[in-house]
Write an enzyme that holds these catalytic residues in place. Structure first.
Site, mmCIF file in Angstrom:
data_model
loop_
_atom_site.group_PDB
_atom_site.id
_atom_site.type_symbol
_atom_site.label_atom_id
_atom_site.label_comp_id
_atom_site.label_asym_id
_atom_site.label_seq_id
_atom_site.Cartn_x
_atom_site.Cartn_y
_atom_site.Cartn_z
ATOM 1 N N ARG A 62 -3.674 -49.084 -1.457
ATOM 2 C CA ARG A 62 -2.771 -49.772 -0.413
ATOM 3 C C ARG A 62 -3.169 -50.688 0.561
ATOM 4 O O ARG A 62 -2.676 -51.783 1.091
ATOM 5 C CB ARG A 62 -1.596 -48.874 -0.214
ATOM 6 C CG ARG A 62 -1.051 -48.265 -1.473
ATOM 7 C CD ARG A 62 0.212 -47.180 -0.863
ATOM 8 N NE ARG A 62 -0.730 -46.298 -0.009
ATOM 9 C CZ ARG A 62 -1.009 -45.303 -0.391
ATOM 10 N NH1 ARG A 62 -1.236 -44.589 -1.602
ATOM 11 N NH2 ARG A 62 -2.033 -44.372 0.965
ATOM 12 N N GLU A 99 -6.233 -36.489 4.819
ATOM 13 C CA GLU A 99 -5.163 -35.756 5.380
ATOM 14 C C GLU A 99 -4.838 -34.422 4.168
ATOM 15 O O GLU A 99 -4.527 -33.596 4.373
ATOM 16 C CB GLU A 99 -4.003 -36.415 5.701
ATOM 17 C CG GLU A 99 -3.237 -35.639 6.213
ATOM 18 C CD GLU A 99 -1.210 -36.402 6.566
ATOM 19 O OE1 GLU A 99 -1.858 -37.849 5.726
ATOM 20 O OE2 GLU A 99 -0.339 -36.056 6.806
#
Ligand code: AMP
Length: 174
Positions: A62, A99
């Protein structure tokens, strides 16, 4: 309404994607709107005008979307950082914590020149592990990171503390 409010209205939060507990920020609605797409790229490039940026490094996948648009606006080149095994020529690698898990990223070893002025871009700053690893790749090639650019900063994860004193710009902070 501020531009940041405008963006937050269209960015979708998808709960439990790709894993339970992750609130995934989906930026694809920005891409679908031509005026918003252009305004977002302008806003991301703006703080780095006249900073002598020579290369914008975009992080798979992205991060590629806006890194290329920023590069075009800053009249800089673009360098892709990719998942292992995707880049065809000789690469350098960095492993890092996400994460949600661990990963390795690669950059072509001839993608940057010594002392080149580099901006790193990704869609989301979470824990900062990815951005930190990419900065490590840039430094390994002898180039200089002068700033980071994100669409979204997840402030509660304190990624900014991890990537240090260099300029960090984000259009939206949660
Ligand atoms: P981190 O290394 O923790 O800063 O994670 C940043 C990377 O993971 C970026 O490439 C993001 O695209 C992705 N990422 C992490 N958390 C999210 C989230 N909540 N929504 C969308 N992407 C995320």
């Amino acid at each position: 309404m501020t531009f940041s409010d405008q963006l937050s209205r269209v960015i979708r939060t998808i709960p439990d994607f790709p894993k339970p507990g992750i609130q995934f920020k989906d930026i694809t609605p920005i891409l679908q709107d031509p005026a918003l797409l252009r305004a977002t790229a302008d806003a991301l490039a703006e703080p780095y005008r006249n900073r002598g940026i020579e290369k914008v490094v975009g992080i798979e996948s992205r991060g590629f979307l806006f890194a290329l648009m920023i590069a075009e606006r800053l009249e800089a080149g673009f360098v892709p950082v990719r998942k292992p095994g995707k880049l065809p020529a000789k690469t350098i690698q960095a492993s890092y914590a996400l994460e949600y898990g661990f990963d390795t990223l690669e950059m072509h070893e001839d993608a940057l020149k010594t002392n080149e002025v580099v901006l790193i871009h990704d869609d989301v700053l979470a824990t900062g592990g990815t951005a930190q690893a990419v900065a490590g790749l840039v430094t390994q090639l002898g180039a200089n990171v002068v700033g980071y650019s994100f669409l979204i900063e997840l402030g509660f994860l304190n990624g900014r503390d991890r990537i240090g004193e260099i300029t960090v710009e984000a259009l939206i902070r949660y």
